[in-house]
Design a protein around this motif. Structure first.
Motif, PDB file in Angstrom:
ATOM      1  N   TYR A 146       0.822  -1.209   0.000  1.00  0.00           N
ATOM      2  CA  TYR A 146       0.000   0.000   0.000  1.00  0.00           C
ATOM      3  C   TYR A 146       0.858   1.263   0.000  1.00  0.00           C
ATOM      4  CZ  TYR A 146      -4.353  -2.486   0.058  1.00  0.00           C
ATOM      5  OH  TYR A 146      -5.418  -3.271  -0.314  1.00  0.00           O
ATOM      6  N   ALA A 147       2.066   1.176   0.526  1.00  0.00           N
ATOM      7  CA  ALA A 147       2.994   2.307   0.435  1.00  0.00           C
ATOM      8  C   ALA A 147       3.341   2.561  -1.028  1.00  0.00           C
ATOM      9  CB  ALA A 147       4.251   2.032   1.251  1.00  0.00           C
TER      10      ALA A 147
ATOM     11  N   TYR B  71       4.457  10.736 -14.324  1.00  0.00           N
ATOM     12  CA  TYR B  71       3.881   9.480 -14.789  1.00  0.00           C
ATOM     13  C   TYR B  71       4.879   8.326 -14.838  1.00  0.00           C
ATOM     14  CZ  TYR B  71       0.167  12.706 -15.933  1.00  0.00           C
ATOM     15  OH  TYR B  71      -0.789  13.675 -15.864  1.00  0.00           O
ATOM     16  N   GLN B  72       6.122   8.603 -15.163  1.00  0.00           N
ATOM     17  CA  GLN B  72       7.113   7.532 -15.204  1.00  0.00           C
ATOM     18  C   GLN B  72       7.370   6.992 -13.793  1.00  0.00           C
ATOM     19  OE1 GLN B  72      10.869   8.573 -16.960  1.00  0.00           O
ATOM     20  NE2 GLN B  72      11.473   6.446 -17.206  1.00  0.00           N
ATOM     21  N   GLN B  73       7.506   7.881 -12.797  1.00  0.00           N
ATOM     22  CA  GLN B  73       7.695   7.441 -11.414  1.00  0.00           C
ATOM     23  C   GLN B  73       6.452   6.724 -10.911  1.00  0.00           C
ATOM     24  OE1 GLN B  73       8.353  10.490 -12.571  1.00  0.00           O
ATOM     25  NE2 GLN B  73      10.266  11.256 -11.731  1.00  0.00           N
ATOM     26  N   ALA B  74       5.285   7.203 -11.322  1.00  0.00           N
ATOM     27  CA  ALA B  74       4.035   6.556 -10.917  1.00  0.00           C
ATOM     28  C   ALA B  74       3.974   5.141 -11.470  1.00  0.00           C
ATOM     29  CB  ALA B  74       2.838   7.368 -11.407  1.00  0.00           C
ATOM     30  N   GLU B  75       4.385   4.974 -12.709  1.00  0.00           N
ATOM     31  CA  GLU B  75       4.362   3.640 -13.320  1.00  0.00           C
ATOM     32  C   GLU B  75       5.312   2.686 -12.594  1.00  0.00           C
ATOM     33  OE1 GLU B  75       4.858   1.496 -17.674  1.00  0.00           O
ATOM     34  OE2 GLU B  75       5.310   3.621 -17.473  1.00  0.00           O
ATOM     35  N   LEU B  76       6.496   3.168 -12.232  1.00  0.00           N
ATOM     36  CA  LEU B  76       7.459   2.326 -11.516  1.00  0.00           C
ATOM     37  C   LEU B  76       6.930   1.916 -10.142  1.00  0.00           C
ATOM     38  CD1 LEU B  76      10.784   4.161 -12.446  1.00  0.00           C
ATOM     39  CD2 LEU B  76       9.983   1.939 -13.285  1.00  0.00           C
ATOM     40  N   ALA B  77       6.356   2.862  -9.412  1.00  0.00           N
ATOM     41  CA  ALA B  77       5.795   2.555  -8.092  1.00  0.00           C
ATOM     42  C   ALA B  77       4.613   1.602  -8.222  1.00  0.00           C
ATOM     43  CB  ALA B  77       5.378   3.844  -7.380  1.00  0.00           C
ATOM     44  N   LEU B  78       3.818   1.786  -9.249  1.00  0.00           N
ATOM     45  CA  LEU B  78       2.667   0.915  -9.475  1.00  0.00           C
ATOM     46  C   LEU B  78       3.112  -0.508  -9.826  1.00  0.00           C
ATOM     47  CD1 LEU B  78      -0.373   1.018  -9.412  1.00  0.00           C
ATOM     48  CD2 LEU B  78      -0.362   1.709 -11.798  1.00  0.00           C
ATOM     49  N   GLN B  79       4.156  -0.629 -10.618  1.00  0.00           N
ATOM     50  CA  GLN B  79       4.688  -1.956 -10.928  1.00  0.00           C
ATOM     51  C   GLN B  79       5.152  -2.664  -9.653  1.00  0.00           C
ATOM     52  OE1 GLN B  79       7.774  -1.318 -13.823  1.00  0.00           O
ATOM     53  NE2 GLN B  79       6.320  -0.942 -15.491  1.00  0.00           N
ATOM     54  N   GLU B  80       5.782  -1.922  -8.760  1.00  0.00           N
ATOM     55  CA  GLU B  80       6.228  -2.503  -7.491  1.00  0.00           C
ATOM     56  C   GLU B  80       5.037  -2.935  -6.639  1.00  0.00           C
ATOM     57  OE1 GLU B  80       9.013  -3.751  -4.590  1.00  0.00           O
ATOM     58  OE2 GLU B  80       9.124  -3.385  -6.734  1.00  0.00           O
ATOM     59  N   ALA B  81       4.007  -2.104  -6.571  1.00  0.00           N
ATOM     60  CA  ALA B  81       2.805  -2.458  -5.806  1.00  0.00           C
ATOM     61  C   ALA B  81       2.155  -3.710  -6.377  1.00  0.00           C
ATOM     62  CB  ALA B  81       1.817  -1.289  -5.815  1.00  0.00           C
ATOM     63  N   ILE B  82       2.103  -3.807  -7.687  1.00  0.00           N
ATOM     64  CA  ILE B  82       1.509  -4.986  -8.345  1.00  0.00           C
ATOM     65  C   ILE B  82       2.322  -6.227  -8.029  1.00  0.00           C
ATOM     66  CG2 ILE B  82       1.080  -6.057 -10.598  1.00  0.00           C
ATOM     67  CD1 ILE B  82       0.316  -3.202 -11.596  1.00  0.00           C
ATOM     68  N   ARG B  83       3.644  -6.119  -8.123  1.00  0.00           N
ATOM     69  CA  ARG B  83       4.511  -7.260  -7.840  1.00  0.00           C
ATOM     70  C   ARG B  83       4.309  -7.768  -6.409  1.00  0.00           C
ATOM     71  NH1 ARG B  83       8.723  -8.350  -5.208  1.00  0.00           N
ATOM     72  NH2 ARG B  83       9.265  -6.226  -4.648  1.00  0.00           N
ATOM     73  N   ILE B  84       4.298  -6.857  -5.450  1.00  0.00           N
ATOM     74  CA  ILE B  84       4.136  -7.254  -4.045  1.00  0.00           C
ATOM     75  C   ILE B  84       2.739  -7.825  -3.803  1.00  0.00           C
ATOM     76  CG2 ILE B  84       4.173  -6.451  -1.656  1.00  0.00           C
ATOM     77  CD1 ILE B  84       6.135  -4.258  -2.565  1.00  0.00           C
TER      78      ILE B  84
ATOM     79  N   ASN C  72      -0.916 -12.446  -3.015  1.00  0.00           N
ATOM     80  CA  ASN C  72      -2.239 -12.879  -3.459  1.00  0.00           C
ATOM     81  C   ASN C  72      -3.337 -11.957  -2.909  1.00  0.00           C
ATOM     82  OD1 ASN C  72      -3.611 -14.585  -5.121  1.00  0.00           O
ATOM     83  ND2 ASN C  72      -3.889 -16.206  -3.612  1.00  0.00           N
ATOM     84  N   ASP C  73      -3.055 -10.652  -2.919  1.00  0.00           N
ATOM     85  CA  ASP C  73      -3.981  -9.639  -2.400  1.00  0.00           C
ATOM     86  C   ASP C  73      -4.799  -9.073  -3.569  1.00  0.00           C
ATOM     87  OD1 ASP C  73      -5.302  -7.447  -1.352  1.00  0.00           O
ATOM     88  OD2 ASP C  73      -3.575  -6.702  -0.245  1.00  0.00           O
ATOM     89  N   HIS C  74      -5.991  -9.647  -3.772  1.00  0.00           N
ATOM     90  CA  HIS C  74      -6.828  -9.252  -4.906  1.00  0.00           C
ATOM     91  C   HIS C  74      -7.376  -7.837  -4.762  1.00  0.00           C
ATOM     92  CE1 HIS C  74      -6.622 -13.207  -6.642  1.00  0.00           C
ATOM     93  NE2 HIS C  74      -6.945 -13.743  -5.467  1.00  0.00           N
ATOM     94  N   VAL C  75      -7.614  -7.409  -3.547  1.00  0.00           N
ATOM     95  CA  VAL C  75      -8.137  -6.053  -3.338  1.00  0.00           C
ATOM     96  C   VAL C  75      -7.079  -5.020  -3.726  1.00  0.00           C
ATOM     97  CG1 VAL C  75      -9.006  -4.421  -1.624  1.00  0.00           C
ATOM     98  CG2 VAL C  75      -9.758  -6.799  -1.561  1.00  0.00           C
ATOM     99  N   CYS C  76      -5.861  -5.234  -3.279  1.00  0.00           N
ATOM    100  CA  CYS C  76      -4.778  -4.315  -3.645  1.00  0.00           C
ATOM    101  C   CYS C  76      -4.546  -4.343  -5.156  1.00  0.00           C
ATOM    102  CB  CYS C  76      -3.496  -4.663  -2.893  1.00  0.00           C
ATOM    103  SG  CYS C  76      -2.155  -3.482  -3.181  1.00  0.00           S
ATOM    104  N   LEU C  77      -4.597  -5.528  -5.740  1.00  0.00           N
ATOM    105  CA  LEU C  77      -4.430  -5.630  -7.192  1.00  0.00           C
ATOM    106  C   LEU C  77      -5.526  -4.877  -7.939  1.00  0.00           C
ATOM    107  CD1 LEU C  77      -3.309  -9.340  -7.591  1.00  0.00           C
ATOM    108  CD2 LEU C  77      -1.995  -7.304  -8.234  1.00  0.00           C
ATOM    109  N   GLN C  78      -6.732  -4.911  -7.409  1.00  0.00           N
ATOM    110  CA  GLN C  78      -7.826  -4.188  -8.049  1.00  0.00           C
ATOM    111  C   GLN C  78      -7.612  -2.678  -7.955  1.00  0.00           C
ATOM    112  OE1 GLN C  78     -10.084  -5.783  -9.879  1.00  0.00           O
ATOM    113  NE2 GLN C  78     -10.652  -3.751 -10.572  1.00  0.00           N
ATOM    114  N   HIS C  79      -7.111  -2.229  -6.793  1.00  0.00           N
ATOM    115  CA  HIS C  79      -6.768  -0.803  -6.663  1.00  0.00           C
ATOM    116  C   HIS C  79      -5.649  -0.443  -7.647  1.00  0.00           C
ATOM    117  CE1 HIS C  79      -9.325   0.252  -3.323  1.00  0.00           C
ATOM    118  NE2 HIS C  79      -8.873  -0.763  -2.609  1.00  0.00           N
ATOM    119  N   CYS C  80      -4.680  -1.325  -7.771  1.00  0.00           N
ATOM    120  CA  CYS C  80      -3.580  -1.098  -8.719  1.00  0.00           C
ATOM    121  C   CYS C  80      -4.106  -1.009 -10.142  1.00  0.00           C
ATOM    122  CB  CYS C  80      -2.546  -2.215  -8.621  1.00  0.00           C
ATOM    123  SG  CYS C  80      -1.565  -2.211  -7.111  1.00  0.00           S
TER     124      CYS C  80
END
Length: 156
Positions: free
Chosen positions: A84-85, A99-112, A117-125
């Motif tokens: 979530y961070a 946008y480039q920094q946002a994409e990198l942070a979003l990729q990290e959130a998706i990976r974690i 196996n956090d479907h709610v976080c993935l949906q937010h992502c």
């Protein structure tokens, strides 16, 4: 103050006065995570990218250091705070047009989130990915997929 900032900003303290109070609080208790979060919200109010990023990172650092997150989420441990961070950092960068920094942070959130196996976080992502894609491209595919997945997981 956080509730006032969310619901009726006009009733909250002015940004300068609120930051002064928060700085006093943090001087005596630098590990007070909620004060860092309120500082983050206050910095967003005045569009201060440096202070808002600094406060957001300190909020999650303090949340992890105090162990409050791991106590409230059982086996989740620090992983929930980390994903979530990263998600919040992506949203922050997107809000300021980085946008480039946002994409990198979003990729990290998706990976974690995938590892956990956090479907709610993935949906937010996915929702933030759609927003980010709209800023860069014009795509309806992500929105359709997001609505389908939200319905599947019973999310609004």
């Amino acid at each position: 103050q956080a509730s006032l900032l969310k619901n009726d900003e006009t009733k909250a303290l002015t940004p300068a006065l609120l930051q002064k109070e928060l700085n006093n609080l943090l001087k005596f208790n630098p590990d007070f995570a909620e004060a860092h979060y309120l500082s983050y919200l206050n910095s967003l109010r005045v569009q201060d990218v440096f202070s808002s990023t600094h406060s957001l990172l300190h909020y999650f650092d303090r949340l992890i250091l105090t162990g409050a997150e791991s106590k409230s989420n059982g086996d989740e441990g620090y992983g929930r705070s980390l994903r979530y961070a990263a998600l919040n950092l992506a949203a922050l960068h997107c809000r300021f047009g980085h946008y480039q920094q946002a994409e990198l942070a979003l990729q990290e959130a998706i990976r974690i989130a995938q590892e956990s196996n956090d479907h709610v976080c993935l949906q937010h992502c996915l929702s933030w990915l759609y927003i980010l894609e709209q800023k860069i491209f014009d795509s309806c595919v992500l929105l359709e997929h997001s609505v389908t997945k939200s319905f599947h997981f019973g999310l609004p």
